[in-house]
Every structure is written in C-alpha cells, then in structure tokens.
Design a protein around this motif. Structure first.
Motif, PDB file in Angstrom:
ATOM      1  N   ASP A  43       7.435  -2.031   5.375  1.00 27.03           N
ATOM      2  CA  ASP A  43       6.485  -2.921   6.031  1.00 27.03           C
ATOM      3  C   ASP A  43       5.076  -2.359   6.026  1.00 27.03           C
ATOM      4  OD1 ASP A  43       8.376  -4.787   6.570  1.00 27.03           O
ATOM      5  OD2 ASP A  43       8.800  -4.077   8.601  1.00 27.03           O
ATOM      6  N   LYS A  44       4.925  -1.017   5.944  1.00 31.97           N
ATOM      7  CA  LYS A  44       3.606  -0.420   6.108  1.00 31.97           C
ATOM      8  C   LYS A  44       3.134   0.409   4.928  1.00 31.97           C
ATOM      9  CE  LYS A  44       2.921  -1.857  10.323  1.00 31.97           C
ATOM     10  NZ  LYS A  44       1.841  -2.783  10.650  1.00 31.97           N
ATOM     11  N   ALA A  45       4.023   0.835   4.071  1.00 34.49           N
ATOM     12  CA  ALA A  45       3.604   1.774   3.027  1.00 34.49           C
ATOM     13  C   ALA A  45       4.318   1.504   1.717  1.00 34.49           C
ATOM     14  CB  ALA A  45       3.860   3.217   3.476  1.00 34.49           C
ATOM     15  N   THR A  46       3.630   1.837   0.629  1.00 35.33           N
ATOM     16  CA  THR A  46       4.237   1.843  -0.690  1.00 35.33           C
ATOM     17  C   THR A  46       4.544   3.291  -1.046  1.00 35.33           C
ATOM     18  OG1 THR A  46       3.093  -0.145  -1.417  1.00 35.33           O
ATOM     19  CG2 THR A  46       3.910   1.323  -3.130  1.00 35.33           C
ATOM     20  N   VAL A  47       5.787   3.559  -1.415  1.00 38.29           N
ATOM     21  CA  VAL A  47       6.230   4.929  -1.672  1.00 38.29           C
ATOM     22  C   VAL A  47       6.593   5.065  -3.141  1.00 38.29           C
ATOM     23  CG1 VAL A  47       7.871   6.727  -1.026  1.00 38.29           C
ATOM     24  CG2 VAL A  47       7.127   5.050   0.674  1.00 38.29           C
ATOM     25  N   LYS A  92       5.504  10.372  -2.034  1.00 40.98           N
ATOM     26  CA  LYS A  92       4.058  10.180  -2.049  1.00 40.98           C
ATOM     27  C   LYS A  92       3.775   8.772  -1.576  1.00 40.98           C
ATOM     28  CE  LYS A  92       3.169  13.335  -5.878  1.00 40.98           C
ATOM     29  NZ  LYS A  92       2.569  13.486  -7.214  1.00 40.98           N
ATOM     30  N   ALA A  93       3.345   8.661  -0.343  1.00 42.63           N
ATOM     31  CA  ALA A  93       3.128   7.333   0.239  1.00 42.63           C
ATOM     32  C   ALA A  93       1.660   7.013   0.288  1.00 42.63           C
ATOM     33  CB  ALA A  93       3.702   7.285   1.656  1.00 42.63           C
ATOM     34  N   THR A  94       1.327   5.863  -0.207  1.00 43.51           N
ATOM     35  CA  THR A  94      -0.047   5.380  -0.078  1.00 43.51           C
ATOM     36  C   THR A  94      -0.014   4.166   0.804  1.00 43.51           C
ATOM     37  OG1 THR A  94       0.220   4.040  -2.049  1.00 43.51           O
ATOM     38  CG2 THR A  94      -0.737   6.215  -2.348  1.00 43.51           C
ATOM     39  N   GLU A  95      -0.882   4.152   1.805  1.00 40.71           N
ATOM     40  CA  GLU A  95      -0.881   3.039   2.742  1.00 40.71           C
ATOM     41  C   GLU A  95      -1.226   1.745   2.027  1.00 40.71           C
ATOM     42  OE1 GLU A  95       0.032   3.310   5.722  1.00 40.71           O
ATOM     43  OE2 GLU A  95      -0.012   5.456   6.057  1.00 40.71           O
ATOM     44  N   THR A  96      -0.388   0.741   2.216  1.00 37.62           N
ATOM     45  CA  THR A  96      -0.768  -0.582   1.763  1.00 37.62           C
ATOM     46  C   THR A  96      -1.462  -1.283   2.903  1.00 37.62           C
ATOM     47  OG1 THR A  96       1.311  -1.560   2.466  1.00 37.62           O
ATOM     48  CG2 THR A  96       1.209  -0.711   0.214  1.00 37.62           C
ATOM     49  N   GLN A  97      -2.038  -2.420   2.605  1.00 33.18           N
ATOM     50  CA  GLN A  97      -2.811  -3.113   3.604  1.00 33.18           C
ATOM     51  C   GLN A  97      -1.968  -4.150   4.307  1.00 33.18           C
ATOM     52  OE1 GLN A  97      -3.738  -2.888   0.295  1.00 33.18           O
ATOM     53  NE2 GLN A  97      -4.924  -1.061   0.689  1.00 33.18           N
ATOM     54  N   GLU A  98      -2.107  -4.194   5.656  1.00 30.54           N
ATOM     55  CA  GLU A  98      -1.424  -5.251   6.376  1.00 30.54           C
ATOM     56  C   GLU A  98      -1.944  -6.594   5.909  1.00 30.54           C
ATOM     57  OE1 GLU A  98      -2.081  -4.663  10.494  1.00 30.54           O
ATOM     58  OE2 GLU A  98      -0.250  -3.528  10.767  1.00 30.54           O
ATOM     59  N   PRO A  99      -1.054  -7.536   5.577  1.00 30.19           N
ATOM     60  CA  PRO A  99      -1.532  -8.869   5.236  1.00 30.19           C
ATOM     61  C   PRO A  99      -2.189  -9.496   6.443  1.00 30.19           C
ATOM     62  CG  PRO A  99       0.869  -8.810   5.421  1.00 30.19           C
ATOM     63  CD  PRO A  99       0.389  -7.398   5.493  1.00 30.19           C
ATOM     64  N   VAL A 100      -3.294 -10.172   6.212  1.00 29.62           N
ATOM     65  CA  VAL A 100      -4.041 -10.724   7.320  1.00 29.62           C
ATOM     66  C   VAL A 100      -4.455 -12.149   7.021  1.00 29.62           C
ATOM     67  CG1 VAL A 100      -4.926  -8.484   7.991  1.00 29.62           C
ATOM     68  CG2 VAL A 100      -6.220  -9.870   6.412  1.00 29.62           C
ATOM     69  N   ALA A 101      -5.237 -12.687   7.939  1.00 29.61           N
ATOM     70  CA  ALA A 101      -5.742 -14.038   7.773  1.00 29.61           C
ATOM     71  C   ALA A 101      -6.602 -14.150   6.541  1.00 29.61           C
ATOM     72  CB  ALA A 101      -6.531 -14.437   9.006  1.00 29.61           C
ATOM     73  N   ALA A 348      -7.023   3.900   2.597  1.00 23.94           N
ATOM     74  CA  ALA A 348      -7.173   3.711   4.034  1.00 23.94           C
ATOM     75  C   ALA A 348      -5.931   4.219   4.755  1.00 23.94           C
ATOM     76  CB  ALA A 348      -7.407   2.237   4.353  1.00 23.94           C
ATOM     77  N   THR A 349      -6.125   4.843   5.916  1.00 26.32           N
ATOM     78  CA  THR A 349      -5.004   5.362   6.686  1.00 26.32           C
ATOM     79  C   THR A 349      -4.333   4.239   7.469  1.00 26.32           C
ATOM     80  OG1 THR A 349      -6.348   5.836   8.652  1.00 26.32           O
ATOM     81  CG2 THR A 349      -6.238   7.540   6.933  1.00 26.32           C
ATOM     82  N   ARG A 350      -3.168   4.540   8.020  1.00 27.11           N
ATOM     83  CA  ARG A 350      -2.433   3.541   8.796  1.00 27.11           C
ATOM     84  C   ARG A 350      -3.263   3.070   9.991  1.00 27.11           C
ATOM     85  NH1 ARG A 350       2.867   2.658   8.647  1.00 27.11           N
ATOM     86  NH2 ARG A 350       3.144   4.617   7.528  1.00 27.11           N
ATOM     87  N   ASP A 351      -3.927   4.007  10.689  1.00 30.97           N
ATOM     88  CA  ASP A 351      -4.719   3.634  11.862  1.00 30.97           C
ATOM     89  C   ASP A 351      -5.908   2.754  11.494  1.00 30.97           C
ATOM     90  OD1 ASP A 351      -3.045   4.968  13.571  1.00 30.97           O
ATOM     91  OD2 ASP A 351      -4.251   6.797  13.651  1.00 30.97           O
ATOM     92  N   GLU A 352      -6.389   2.882  10.251  1.00 27.33           N
ATOM     93  CA  GLU A 352      -7.527   2.074   9.819  1.00 27.33           C
ATOM     94  C   GLU A 352      -7.115   0.670   9.389  1.00 27.33           C
ATOM     95  OE1 GLU A 352     -10.455   5.620   8.127  1.00 27.33           O
ATOM     96  OE2 GLU A 352      -8.978   4.698   6.790  1.00 27.33           O
TER      97      GLU A 352
END
Length: 442
Positions: A43-47, A92-101, A348-352
């Motif tokens: 749900d949050k990261a691509t590994v 090696k996980a790179t944060e993907t972006q939360e889908p948004v409006a 971008a980090t998870r918090d960002e």
C-alpha cells in the motif's frame, strides 16, 4: 544442477501480500547474483526484489497485477551445484506516492508572460515555430525531390526546410512537404494552412490515422489511484463551488518580487495561493479537517499541512508541506520545488507523502476555466487552481482588461455547508485581490 526457490520475504508493516507491478526477468533468462527480478508493491512502497543467487529462471509466480502472499514462491531458479535454502534478500524500498485527488502541480518554472508557450507535446499538436519573434532553435533539413503542387505550380527547391513542429504536423495531416509552396527560408505553419485551404477546403487528403486496439492492465500506483478515487466518490457527497478572482495586482506583485529575488527561487502563483489559504483557514476550521467516517470523528487541525497534488510518471500523488502557515512565500516556493522534485523522482519519504489536512491542485497555465476536483479522502476539501486569462471587466463603470482566474473548491457536504464554502471563498478573495494585505498579515 539444483533448484532454488526464491520466496517473497516479509516486507513488514503487517503486510500479508504484495502486488507484482513489474517483471524484470522471464522464464529462460539467466540472472546474476543481486540482479533485479521484480518490483512488488504494497500500500505504501514499491520494493525491488533481487536474486540472492545466480542461475536460470525456470518458473515465475504470476503476471503483472497478480497478488502474491508473503512467504510463497516468487521465482524458481536453476543453479549450479547445491543451492541453499531460500534466503531473505536485502530489500530496496522506494516510497511510492499515495494516490490522491485529481490535479497537478505546475512545473517549478512557470513563465511570467501571458503569452507563455507550454513544452512541445509529443505528437499531433500545433506548436508555433516562433515565439515572440525568436526563430526555433533547430530547423531540420531533408533532401527531397520536389514534385508538383495540386495547383500545377512547380516548387523549384532541392531541399525542404521545416522546424520539427511543422514537420510533425505535416506527418499528422498526411502532407508531403515536397508539395508545399513557401516563401523565405523554410516551410511554416501558415504555409501548411494555405496548402490545406488550396487542396481540399482545409481537409487533409489522407484518412485519419487509426491506432491499434490495446488492453492496458490497471496495476500498481494506477490501481491505487483508481481505488482511492472510487472510494472517495462513493463515500463522500461532493459539492463544488467556483469563484472568480482578479489577480492583476497579485501578478504585478509577483513580477516585482521576482525581479529582486536574488538567490531565492522564482515565485509562481502557488506560494501566494497557499499563503492565502493559510491566512483564511483559522476562521474556517471545519475546512482544514479530516473526517474519520468509520469512527464518526472530525479532526480539525490547528496546523495547515498543505497537500500538493503532483504528477509523476506513474500517476498523481501528493506531497505535504508541513506547517505551511509558518512559512513565507519564499520558503513556500523553495519547499514546493524540493517536494515536487522528490515526488517525481520517487525520493520523497513516507512522512512527506501522508498526513495532509487540505489539498491544493493546479494545472498552471493549462488549468482550464473551471474544474471539479475529487477530495483527497479523509480530507474534507480540495482547492483547484485554474488558469489566469486576460478578460474585459467593468471597473467603476469603465471597461478594462484584467487578469482573471477561477478557483474551484470541492467540499465534503457531510462536514462543510455550502454557506461555509461561499464565505471561505470570499475570504480568499479579500486576500488574493489585495496582495499588500495578503503579505502583511501575521
């Protein structure tokens, strides 16, 4: 030869399964140790999954879009000698972006002039070869034997010269440049127009190009976006209000500040609009909020964590400017550039990428006249920025040409009433149309 079963390791966060979003190998391929096998998405990261051994791929778990349970076999390799039991690779996980409006943040450098020309599209669009009197940087030359135009006139040139944009447009229209008459040093868009008018009333001779049918599987971030949008529209009763703003004075202020910006980043319209939002929201706490509709709790945020809708190669995502109310326009401009770049490059980090309390969405100079943005659940409001346009306006009984812009706000009607939204948009108007007031308030 030995058989090595590479099992999907525990990615963490209580994840029970992961989606295959890309295969980098196929059955029959020979892989080296540490070679990338597949990209798996939670749900949050691509590994990135890498092979701990060298060998030949003999089996893979499924196709792109399939879900694979943690601990199940992902890839089977045929190796030399005896293979050890399945090892857990270094992830090696790179944060993907939360889908948004829906919505985009404009490119960092937005042209100052109203005549700004967007980057050349990939195919099929009319792009002028000259802007403000400047010739195109490159002119392609093609040696062609010229024939006769349909009007019977000979074109006495051995070479055809045209800019890439003209050449592309000619291909799209099915026009042989060798048959186009032109004056000067090269063929221009006006010459193509004249050719079309002379040879068929503005209709190209050839049939329209037909694309081949294709099926595109919805996977990865695009699937997450689809699910989030569907859930937002299913659960949130949206309403949208559009208001018009005179940004003539604000644009003049922005141009003046950019002339004296020194080492500061170039100001677009976005930092000013975020500043206006931050100034107005304290009087409308029901708009700067998140609604937990399962617990029936509305959390009104004291801080403004501004969601910034951003376009990436994989789809739309949101970066979050923390405590935007504490920043001035210069600080906001720098943070917008930093977060937009980090989001587009997947750094971008998870918090960002989570925790926004309200989102702003902008298409910059390509923003249309009005829009109906979809709320970034669990937020309760999103503001869409439409393009600035010169419009004749009656001012004190006289007609003037002013720079006008529409803002569109979509709200969750369970939390925000239409009256609240209307008053909020008027509060924004008082700030946006009076830049001295906007920039002097604390």
């Amino acid at each position: 030869m030995a058989r090595y079963e590479f099992k999907l390791p525990d990615i963490g966060e209580g994840i029970a399964e992961a989606e295959i979003v890309a295969w980098h190998v196929a059955v029959g391929d020979t892989v080296a140790e540490d070679q990338q096998l597949a990209d798996m998405m939670t749900d949050k990261a691509t590994v990135e999954m890498e092979s701990p051994v060298a060998g030949k791929v003999v089996e893979i778990a499924g196709q792109v879009g399939d879900m694979v349970p943690i601990g199940s076999v992902l890839v089977v390799l045929e190796t030399e000698g005896e293979a050890a039991a399945t090892e857990v690779p270094e992830l090696k996980a790179t944060e993907t972006q939360e889908p948004v409006a829906d919505g985009l943040v404009p490119e960092p450098e937005v042209p100052e002039a109203a005549t700004a020309v967007p980057p050349a599209p990939k195919t099929g669009s009319f792009v002028p070869s000259e802007v403000e009197g400047r010739p195109s940087d490159s002119v392609q030359r093609a040696s062609t034997s010229l024939g006769t135009s349909d009007g019977g006139d000979k074109v006495h040139k051995s070479d055809v010269q045209a800019s890439p944009a003209v050449r592309q447009r000619a291909r799209d229209l099915g026009i042989d440049l060798a048959r186009v008459r032109y004056a000067g040093d090269r063929i221009r868009h006006a010459d193509l127009d004249a050719y079309l008018l002379y040879n068929g009333g503005g209709v190209a001779h050839g049939p329209a190009a037909k694309r081949a049918d294709e099926d595109v599987k919805v996977v990865g971030l695009r699937r997450k976006i689809a699910e989030n949008m569907q859930e937002a529209k299913r659960r949130i009763p949206h309403f949208t209000l559009v208001e018009e703003y005179d940004v003539t004075a604000l644009e003049e202020t922005r141009a003046m500040m950019n002339r004296d910006r020194g080492d500061n980043p170039k100001l677009t319209m976005l930092p000013f609009l975020i500043t206006a939002l931050c100034r107005a929201l304290p009087d409308f706490p029901q708009i700067n909020a998140r609604y937990d509709d399962e617990a029936n709790v509305i959390h009104r945020s004291g801080a403004v964590h501004m969601g910034m809708a951003t376009q990436t190669d994989n789809g739309l995502s949101v970066a979050v400017i923390r405590n935007a109310e504490g920043r001035d326009v210069w600080s906001l401009a720098g943070e917008i550039l930093r977060l937009a770049e980090a989001t587009r490059t997947g750094k971008a980090t998870r918090d960002e990428l989570q925790g926004s309390t309200i989102t702003i969405s902008s298409l910059g100079p390509w923003g249309g006249i009005a829009s109906t943005p979809v709320i970034n659940r669990p937020e309760v409001a999103i503001l869409a920025v439409n393009k600035v346009r010169e419009t004749p306006v009656v001012v004190d009984g006289a007609l003037e040409v002013r720079k006008m812009m529409n803002l569109s706000i979509s709200c969750d009607h369970r939390v925000v009433d239409g009256w609240d939204a209307a008053l909020f948009m008027q509060a924004l108007k008082g700030l946006i149309e009076n830049p001295l007031r906007l920039l002097s308030m604390r």
